[in-house]
Structures are given as C-alpha cells and as structure tokens.
Design a protein around this motif. Sequence first.
Motif, PDB file in Angstrom:
ATOM      1  N   ASP A  24      38.456  27.925  31.123  1.00  0.00           N
ATOM      2  CA  ASP A  24      37.494  29.069  30.952  1.00  0.00           C
ATOM      3  C   ASP A  24      36.910  29.642  32.706  1.00  0.00           C
ATOM      4  O   ASP A  24      36.386  30.757  32.785  1.00  0.00           O
ATOM      5  CB  ASP A  24      36.164  28.929  30.782  1.00  0.00           C
TER       6      ASP A  24
ATOM      7  N   ASP B 261      45.744  39.402  37.989  1.00  0.00           N
ATOM      8  CA  ASP B 261      45.987  39.452  36.580  1.00  0.00           C
ATOM      9  C   ASP B 261      46.332  39.009  35.781  1.00  0.00           C
ATOM     10  O   ASP B 261      47.462  37.835  36.006  1.00  0.00           O
ATOM     11  CB  ASP B 261      47.300  40.699  37.353  1.00  0.00           C
ATOM     12  N   GLU B 262      45.203  38.606  34.701  1.00  0.00           N
ATOM     13  CA  GLU B 262      45.616  36.596  33.964  1.00  0.00           C
ATOM     14  C   GLU B 262      47.552  37.482  33.151  1.00  0.00           C
ATOM     15  O   GLU B 262      47.772  36.377  33.153  1.00  0.00           O
ATOM     16  CB  GLU B 262      45.129  37.743  32.581  1.00  0.00           C
TER      17      GLU B 262
ATOM     18  N   SER C  60      49.955  33.898  33.112  1.00  0.00           N
ATOM     19  CA  SER C  60      49.644  33.634  31.365  1.00  0.00           C
ATOM     20  C   SER C  60      50.553  31.942  31.554  1.00  0.00           C
ATOM     21  O   SER C  60      50.346  31.642  31.005  1.00  0.00           O
ATOM     22  CB  SER C  60      50.148  34.976  30.394  1.00  0.00           C
TER      23      SER C  60
ATOM     24  N   GLU D 249      40.087  39.559  40.750  1.00  0.00           N
ATOM     25  CA  GLU D 249      41.119  40.514  40.357  1.00  0.00           C
ATOM     26  C   GLU D 249      42.173  40.218  40.505  1.00  0.00           C
ATOM     27  O   GLU D 249      43.451  41.070  40.563  1.00  0.00           O
ATOM     28  CB  GLU D 249      40.737  42.028  40.801  1.00  0.00           C
TER      29      GLU D 249
ATOM     30  N   ILE E  20      40.013  31.687  34.305  1.00  0.00           N
ATOM     31  CA  ILE E  20      39.886  31.989  34.070  1.00  0.00           C
ATOM     32  C   ILE E  20      38.763  33.202  34.876  1.00  0.00           C
ATOM     33  O   ILE E  20      38.582  34.612  34.881  1.00  0.00           O
ATOM     34  CB  ILE E  20      39.610  32.564  32.346  1.00  0.00           C
ATOM     35  N   GLU E  21      37.179  32.877  34.802  1.00  0.00           N
ATOM     36  CA  GLU E  21      36.752  33.758  35.942  1.00  0.00           C
ATOM     37  C   GLU E  21      36.186  33.453  37.134  1.00  0.00           C
ATOM     38  O   GLU E  21      36.550  35.316  37.054  1.00  0.00           O
ATOM     39  CB  GLU E  21      34.938  32.522  35.283  1.00  0.00           C
ATOM     40  N   LYS E  22      37.039  32.845  37.369  1.00  0.00           N
ATOM     41  CA  LYS E  22      37.841  32.640  39.394  1.00  0.00           C
ATOM     42  C   LYS E  22      38.941  34.136  39.141  1.00  0.00           C
ATOM     43  O   LYS E  22      38.370  34.790  40.091  1.00  0.00           O
ATOM     44  CB  LYS E  22      38.208  31.485  39.216  1.00  0.00           C
ATOM     45  N   MET E  23      39.426  34.297  38.008  1.00  0.00           N
ATOM     46  CA  MET E  23      41.002  35.129  38.460  1.00  0.00           C
ATOM     47  C   MET E  23      40.014  36.187  38.496  1.00  0.00           C
ATOM     48  O   MET E  23      40.031  37.404  38.994  1.00  0.00           O
ATOM     49  CB  MET E  23      41.742  34.586  37.035  1.00  0.00           C
ATOM     50  N   LYS E  24      39.623  36.275  36.973  1.00  0.00           N
ATOM     51  CA  LYS E  24      38.404  38.336  36.824  1.00  0.00           C
ATOM     52  C   LYS E  24      37.386  37.984  38.712  1.00  0.00           C
ATOM     53  O   LYS E  24      38.327  39.217  38.442  1.00  0.00           O
ATOM     54  CB  LYS E  24      37.466  37.789  36.171  1.00  0.00           C
ATOM     55  N   ALA E  25      36.403  37.305  38.911  1.00  0.00           N
ATOM     56  CA  ALA E  25      36.299  37.463  39.803  1.00  0.00           C
ATOM     57  C   ALA E  25      37.261  38.137  41.355  1.00  0.00           C
ATOM     58  O   ALA E  25      36.900  38.855  41.834  1.00  0.00           O
ATOM     59  CB  ALA E  25      35.309  36.489  40.445  1.00  0.00           C
TER      60      ALA E  25
END
Length: 477
Positions: free
Chosen positions: A412, A424-425, A429, A422, A415-420
């Motif tokens: 989790d 691509d998840e 994957s 930008e 994921i938050e760090k990757m979203k911040a």
Amino acid sequence: MKHTKVKDLLISTTTLQEVNAKGWVRTFRNNQFIALNDGSTINNIQCVVDFENTAEETLKRITTGAAVSVIGTLVESKGAGQKYEIQVQKLEILGDSDAEKFPMQPKKHSLEFLRENAHLRVRTNAFGAIMRVRSVLSFAVHKYFQEKGFVYVNTPIITGSDAEGAGEMFKVTALPFDNTPRTEDGKVNYKEDFFGKETNLTVSGQLEGETFAMALGQIYTFGPTFRAENSNTSRHLAEFWMIEPEVAFNDLDDNMDLAEDFIQYVIKYALDNCVDDLKFLEGRLLEEEKSKPQADRSEMPLLEKLNFVLENNFKRVSYTEAIDILRESTPNKKKKFNYIINEWGADLQSEHERYLVEKHFKCPVILFDYPANIKAFYMRLNEDGKTVRAMDILFPGIGEIVGGSEREERYDVLIEKMKALEIDEEELSWYLDTRRFGSATHAGFGLGFERLVLFVTGMTNIRDVIPFPRTPGNAEF
C-alpha cells in the motif's frame, strides 16, 4: 618451442635454460637491448641481441610497438633494476611494424591523446596497469559474492521499465526513422515495434534483481548499464558496469554492513594481487602531483589511501546530522562551496561529500536516512513520513561510490508513492507482485564498477578506467 610469459620468466628459479618469449618492443637501444613486454606484468624483460650476427635489415625492423619472438638463454642480468635477461640466439619479427606511424612512442603522452587512441593506449605502462587492476577487481567481485553464497543473476539489458525514474535512457527500436508508424494523436506507435512496446537500454538491474532475491534469498548482478545523460564530465559515462546485490530479509543496517565488508574485501584483493601495478600507478601519480598547486594535491599517496579504507571503520551519519555539519562548516559560512547549504532537504554535491570524508570525519562515511523527495520511489519510507531508508557511501577523493537502500516492501505504501510520482502501476505490475505475494524486508545497493576502479587506480577521469569510453559525441572503436 612453447613461449613463456614475461611474468613467469621474471620469477623463474632456473637460469641457463633456453626460453622463448613473445611480446611487443617497448624500447630498443644501442642496436642491442630490447625491453620486451607481453602484457602479463608491468615489468619488461631485457633481451640482449647479438647485433654483430644479426642482419641489418632485421635490426631496422626492431622498432617500438613491433611484435617479436626471441629464443635464447635466460641468465642473471648484470644491469641494475632487473634480475634476469635473455641472451638472444634467434629473433623473429612477427607481422609488420611501421615505426614512423606508431603513436605510442616511448615518451609522455597526454591522457586526452591516449583517449583518442584507445585501441592502442593499453600498450602503455599506465593503461596496461589500469586494465590488469580492473580485471583483478572484476574477479574479486565474483569471488566475494560466490564465497558468500550469492547467486549471480543476468538481468536484462533491454527493458521496458525505468528503475530510477530519471527518464534519461537510450531507446531501443526497430522502427524506421522514415515513415515512422504513428497513432491517431501523432505519437510513435510502439505497438508496431519489435517488442510491441517502448523499450530502452537498462539503467539498472535492481528491479529485476529484487524479484530473484525474493526467491533465491541473496543475489547479485554485474553487467553493463546505460545513461543517456548529456554530461561531458570526468565522472560520467554513457555505458558503464554496475554491481548490484539484493538480499531478502536484510534491513538498512545489514545493507551497510554488507557494502562495507564487500568494498574492503575487493580493495584488499587488489592490493594483494596487483602490487607492481599499483606501485607503478602510485609513482605516476606522485610525479603528476608535483606539477599541481599545493592546495590541489592529494593528501595521501595511492597505497596509503587504499589502506586507509581498509584500516578505518566507515563512519555512519544521518543525512540530518550531515546537513548540520555542512551548514556550520567554514567553507559554507565563507561561501567557498559552489553550492551553499542553507536548509534541510538539499541534494548533496561531490564537494559536500568530500568535505565530510576528507576534512570533517577523516574516514569513509555512510550517510543514511535521506529526504524522500530526493530519492527513488522504491526506498522504504521511515516513520517520520519525510525520510527514506537510503544510504550512500562516501570515499576520499571521489565522493559517492555506493548508493543503496532498504526497499519498500509494503504494497500500500509503494502504491501511494508511485501514484504521487505518476509512475504507471500497469507497467510495473510484475514488480508489485513481489509485494503482493510473500513480501518481506529486503535491501540492496549499487556500485558503479568504474567508480571503484577509479578509486583503486588513483585515476581522476572515469574515461581512463574503461577500455572504450562511451560519452556524448564519442562512440569510437
């Protein structure tokens, strides 16, 4: 008759034996004395030619750079500085030799000139020594990890991911430059490319290495990496080699222990196995130092510097403590630094790193717990929410030599760090799967091999420690 390496002839315990030596002429003087070198050692063996019974045409062809084969008797030398020499009975010139055009004449050449002749510079004493040291260090890397039970993993050179998030990568494509296929919005249609997606030359094998560590426990990669950074400095290459271990269940402290032990091991191995080459390089550097202003001279000769790393525990200092030290330092207060340290969060430059090692602590330093916003997304976030479990090892004369971290194993949080950022998840994957299935604390580091060779040989330009340097505007040979 089978030929014997010069290195073995020079340590022979039997004289008055007939021997065959083959190599390249370093010098030929008085129409009689050949200094012969075959690359097995920094040292030459003197071959004494019977010039009275040797054809004049043959003597004319014994020039610097010529490849020759000599057969003769190994005897104790009467000359100073050499134990043995060969009294030549038969001499053969191998191949052609053009004395007037051979660039590596027995005189001092600038390093820039030698870079322009990278295919021949290894025939000089300095570059022969550097490349032998490089070879020994390379072997020591594998020896260390194999003895510790690490698995050697060959991570891909062509990749669809950017481990560092820097975006400075060389693209790999089979698409035509003329009439490049485009999407409806005018962008390159990579679906029609060889791999069906955008691909690049790798900047690191770390992400792939992590997946293997989470199955095999402890692994290492050692291979070529590439950066399309348009930086024409003495510290940057477009193609270089990286050593990257990854260890499951290791935390940051374990990572620091591993890195320190590893570096000391390979340096000691070089000292134990490259004595003649390192002594030569030290002498060369001492001569160079004489022409420099006192303020620019190294504080330690090469061998002393290498032993300094072996004999001192690496000082472990938090980034926050280091910033306080730098902010209160004399060069910072007197604005002698090119980059003034004013506040927490600054990205340290080489001048700051060298000050900490050479002036303040006077020993190798490991900095840890860096601000999250100046480090990569995969580094484990600390409880304070603003620093990550990162580490850099700093060395005298060179600054950062190792960068590593405890990896973010929490799905989790990652994921938050990757979203911040930008990131691509979908593209990563497969990397996220290692956090979905059987995640565990793990850590690793990267060491640029050329940085290590630079430090051990005492050279000052990274282009001089790799056989054929690749830099902006230069892909010769």
